[in-house]
Motif scaffolding. Structure first.
Motif, PDB file in Angstrom:
ATOM      1  N   TYR A   1      -4.911   7.392  -3.664  1.00 13.34           N
ATOM      2  CA  TYR A   1      -4.896   6.087  -4.318  1.00 13.34           C
ATOM      3  C   TYR A   1      -4.498   6.215  -5.791  1.00 13.34           C
ATOM      4  O   TYR A   1      -3.751   5.382  -6.318  1.00 13.34           O
ATOM      5  CB  TYR A   1      -6.272   5.441  -4.191  1.00 13.34           C
ATOM      6  N   ARG A   2      -4.984   7.247  -6.431  1.00 14.73           N
ATOM      7  CA  ARG A   2      -4.736   7.394  -7.870  1.00 14.73           C
ATOM      8  C   ARG A   2      -3.362   7.973  -8.188  1.00 14.73           C
ATOM      9  O   ARG A   2      -2.716   7.555  -9.161  1.00 14.73           O
ATOM     10  CB  ARG A   2      -5.813   8.278  -8.496  1.00 14.73           C
TER      11      ARG A   2
ATOM     12  N   GLN B   1     -14.677  -1.899  -2.062  1.00 17.07           N
ATOM     13  CA  GLN B   1     -13.359  -1.337  -2.382  1.00 17.07           C
ATOM     14  C   GLN B   1     -13.344  -0.774  -3.789  1.00 17.07           C
ATOM     15  O   GLN B   1     -12.805   0.317  -4.035  1.00 17.07           O
ATOM     16  CB  GLN B   1     -12.279  -2.406  -2.225  1.00 17.07           C
TER      17      GLN B   1
ATOM     18  N   HIS C   1     -12.794   3.316  -4.586  1.00 20.32           N
ATOM     19  CA  HIS C   1     -11.590   3.773  -5.272  1.00 20.32           C
ATOM     20  C   HIS C   1     -11.889   4.756  -6.394  1.00 20.32           C
ATOM     21  O   HIS C   1     -10.985   5.131  -7.154  1.00 20.32           O
ATOM     22  CB  HIS C   1     -10.811   2.573  -5.824  1.00 20.32           C
TER      23      HIS C   1
ATOM     24  N   TYR D   1      -8.977  10.217   0.012  1.00 23.02           N
ATOM     25  CA  TYR D   1      -8.558   8.819  -0.116  1.00 23.02           C
ATOM     26  C   TYR D   1      -8.332   8.460  -1.589  1.00 23.02           C
ATOM     27  O   TYR D   1      -7.314   7.844  -1.944  1.00 23.02           O
ATOM     28  CB  TYR D   1      -9.615   7.921   0.502  1.00 23.02           C
ATOM     29  N   VAL D   2      -9.268   8.838  -2.431  1.00 23.79           N
ATOM     30  CA  VAL D   2      -9.182   8.490  -3.851  1.00 23.79           C
ATOM     31  C   VAL D   2      -8.004   9.194  -4.522  1.00 23.79           C
ATOM     32  O   VAL D   2      -7.294   8.589  -5.338  1.00 23.79           O
ATOM     33  CB  VAL D   2     -10.502   8.845  -4.570  1.00 23.79           C
TER      34      VAL D   2
ATOM     35  N   ASN E   1       0.213   6.170  -5.486  1.00 25.30           N
ATOM     36  CA  ASN E   1       0.355   4.738  -5.259  1.00 25.30           C
ATOM     37  C   ASN E   1       1.632   4.202  -5.915  1.00 25.30           C
ATOM     38  O   ASN E   1       1.590   3.358  -6.825  1.00 25.30           O
ATOM     39  CB  ASN E   1      -0.869   3.996  -5.798  1.00 25.30           C
TER      40      ASN E   1
ATOM     41  N   PHE F   1       0.855  -1.176   0.000  1.00 29.98           N
ATOM     42  CA  PHE F   1       0.000   0.000   0.000  1.00 29.98           C
ATOM     43  C   PHE F   1       0.899   1.237   0.000  1.00 29.98           C
ATOM     44  O   PHE F   1       1.007   1.935   1.000  1.00 29.98           O
ATOM     45  CB  PHE F   1      -0.931  -0.007   1.212  1.00 29.98           C
TER      46      PHE F   1
ATOM     47  N   TYR G   1       0.539   4.074  -1.423  1.00 28.63           N
ATOM     48  CA  TYR G   1      -0.159   5.346  -1.236  1.00 28.63           C
ATOM     49  C   TYR G   1      -0.467   5.608   0.226  1.00 28.63           C
ATOM     50  O   TYR G   1      -0.675   6.755   0.631  1.00 28.63           O
ATOM     51  CB  TYR G   1      -1.426   5.395  -2.082  1.00 28.63           C
ATOM     52  N   MET G   2      -0.487   4.549   1.060  1.00 23.48           N
ATOM     53  CA  MET G   2      -0.712   4.743   2.482  1.00 23.48           C
ATOM     54  C   MET G   2       0.479   5.438   3.144  1.00 23.48           C
ATOM     55  O   MET G   2       0.309   6.245   4.052  1.00 23.48           O
ATOM     56  CB  MET G   2      -0.963   3.404   3.165  1.00 23.48           C
TER      57      MET G   2
END
Length: 401
Positions: free
Chosen positions: A318-319, A261, A265, A314-315, A322, A29, A31-32
Motif C-alpha cells: 500500500y505504501r 481501513q 493501512h 499488505y501495508v 500504490n 487500487f 498497489y493491488m
C-alpha cells in the motif's frame, strides 16, 4: 452494466484493476496489481524451492538440497495465502454491494469454475500422467491411464493439486453471500461497539486470528478422519477452510469499516515486537506435539506469525507500490494463466534437472526462468489471442470482459 472483474491471480482473488476503474466510478487500487503479480510469482518461487528443500519431500525432490530453500519456502508460506484471502474478502464485499448477489454469482462461477474444470481435466490430467509414468515408473498408454488409473486418482482427490485455492475461494464466496444476505436481518448490537473498537484499534484483532488454527488442531485430534486430508473427492478440505476463513472475513470487514481501513493501512508498534517474539516461541516449541500447553503455544505462535506477516505485506504494498505501472498491469492480467499452468512446468523442469551436476542454485534459477517463460508465452501468444482458450483458462468471453 459492467460486470465486476475477478482478480486474475495465481490463486485468483477479486480486485478492481486500473483498467477496470477507468470504466467505472470505483477507486483505483494500483498497489493491488503489484501485490497480486508479485504474490503470484512467489507461488512459482515457492514450488521451485520445494524441489531443493532440505526439510520437505515434494512431488519432485532433488537429492542435493539446502536449508536455504527450506527457509525460503517457509517465509513465503507464512504471508502469501493469508494476504490473498484478505484481498479476496475485501473485493468480494465491494462487488456484492455494487452489483448484487445475482451478477456477483454469475461472474464468479464463470471466472472460476470454467478455468478450474479446464485445468483439472486437461493440465492436471497431463501432470498426473507424467507423475504416474515417469516419476513413479509405471509405463502405460495414455488410453489405459485415462480408463483405469485416472478415475481412482480423481476419487482420491489427487486431481486437485494447486487448484485447492479455487475450490476454497468458491466456498468462501458462499460464506460472503450468506453474510451479505444476513446483514440486513441481524440486530444492531450497540453494546458490542466498545469491544469492536477495542480490538480494531492498532489492529489488536490480529491476535484473535490464530484461534482458527487452534480450533482446527483440536478438531483434528478429536476427529482425525474428517479434519485430516480432503473430503468429497478433493472438493473440500476442512483444514484450508478453517485456517484461511478468518482472513477472508477480515477482508469483508475491511471493506465495510472505513475506520478499520485507516488502522489497517499502518503497522502498529506492538506488531514489530510481537513478530520476533512469536518467531522465537515457535522456534523453541517447534518439536512440541500432542495436546498440551507447549503444542498449543507452538500452533498459536505460528498463527500470529502468519497474521502479522500478512498485515505487514499488505501495508508495504500500500505504501510503496500504490502507483500505476504498465508492467504490473500486464503481469496482473497474466497471473491467472501463470497460476494455472505453472505447477506442471515446475514439476517437469525440476525432474529434467535432477541428474544435472550443476549447483542447485543454478538449477533453481533454471526452473524459475523456464517456468515463467513458458507460462507467459502461453498467456501472451495463446490465451490472449484465441477466444476459446481465453474463456477456458481465464473465464473471459472477450478480451475486455
Amino acid at each position: 452494466m459492467n460486470s465486476p472483474s475477478v482478480l486474475s491471480a495465481v490463486e485468483p482473488v477479486e480486485v478492481c484493476t486500473a483498467s477496470d476503474s477507468s470504466r467505472s466510478s470505483a477507486p483505483r487500487f494500483y498497489y493491488m496489481d503489484s501485490m497480486r503479480s508479485i504474490l503470484m510469482m512467489l507461488g512459482v518461487v515457492l514450488h521451485g524451492a520445494l524441489i531443493y528443500s532440505a526439510t520437505d519431500h515434494w512431488i519432485v525432490s532433488d537429492s542435493h538440497n539446502s536449508i536455504f530453500f527450506s527457509l525460503l519456502d517457509s517465509v513465503i508460506h507464512v504471508f502469501r495465502m493469508p494476504t490473498f484471502f484478505i484481498i479476496a474478502g475485501f473485493f468480494s464485499m465491494m462487488s456484492l454491494q455494487k452489483y448484487g448477489i445475482k451478477v456477483f454469482t454469475q461472474v464468479r462461477l464463470v471466472r472460476i469454475v470454467v478455468p478450474l474444470l479446464s485445468t483439472a481435466l486437461i493440465v492436471n490430467t497431463l501432470e498426473l500422467y507424467f507423475r504416474t509414468t515417469v516419476l513413479h515408473h509405471e509405463p502405460m498408454s495414455l488410453g489405459h491411464f485415462l480408463a483405469r488409473v485416472l478415475p481412482q486418482l480423481w476419487l482420491s482427490g489427487q486431481w486437485v493439486s494447486h487448484l485447492w485455492f479455487l475450490l476454497t475461494l468458491l466456498q468462501f464466496f458462499a460464506v460472503g453471500i450468506s453474510l451479505f444476505l444476513l446483514a440486513g436481518y441481524l440486530p444492531k448490537w450497540t453494546q458490542m461497539r466498545p469491544l469492536v473498537a477495542g480490538i480494531r484499534k492498532n489492529c489488536y484483532f490480529l491476535l484473535l486470528i490464530p484461534c482458527a488454527d487452534l480450533v482446527w488442531n483440536v478438531a483434528a485430534k478429536i476427529a482425525p478422519n474428517i479434519f485430516h486430508g480432503s473430503l468429497c473427492c478433493g472438493l473440500l478440505n476442512l483444514e484450508d477452510f478453517i485456517t484461511f476463513l478468518p482472513y477472508f472475513l477480515l477482508g469483508l470487514w475491511l471493506f465495510k469499516d472505513k475506520t478499520l481501513q485507516d488502522e489497517f493501512h499502518r503497522i502498529a508498534r506492538w506488531e514489530w515486537g510481537m513478530l520476533p517474539l512469536a518467531v522465537l516461541v515457535h522456534y523453541l516449541e517447534e518439536n512440541a506435539h500432542g495436546f498440551n500447553t507447549e503444542s498449543l503455544l507452538r500452533i498459536y505462535s505460528f498463527g500470529v506469525i502468519c497474521a502479522l506477516a500478512s498485515h505487514i505485506c499488505y501495508v508495504l504494498f500500500y505504501r510503496f507500490m500504490n502507483r500505476d505501472s504498465r508492467v504490473f498491469r500486464y503481469l496482473s492480467d497474466a497471473s491467472y494463466s501463470i497460476y494455472l499452468f505453472h505447477h506442471i512446468c515446475v514439476v517437469i523442469f525440476g525432474y529434467l534437472l535432477l541428474s544435472s551436476t550443476i549447483a542447485i542454485g543454478y538449477k533453481f534459477l533454471a526452473v524459475e526462468i523456464a517456468t515463467f517463460a513458458v507460462t507467459l508465452s502461453l498467456h501472451h501468444f495463446l490465451i490472449l489471442r484465441i477466444p476459446v482458450l481465453r474463456f477456458l483458462f481465464n473465464g473471459k468471453k472477450t478480451a475486455r470482459s
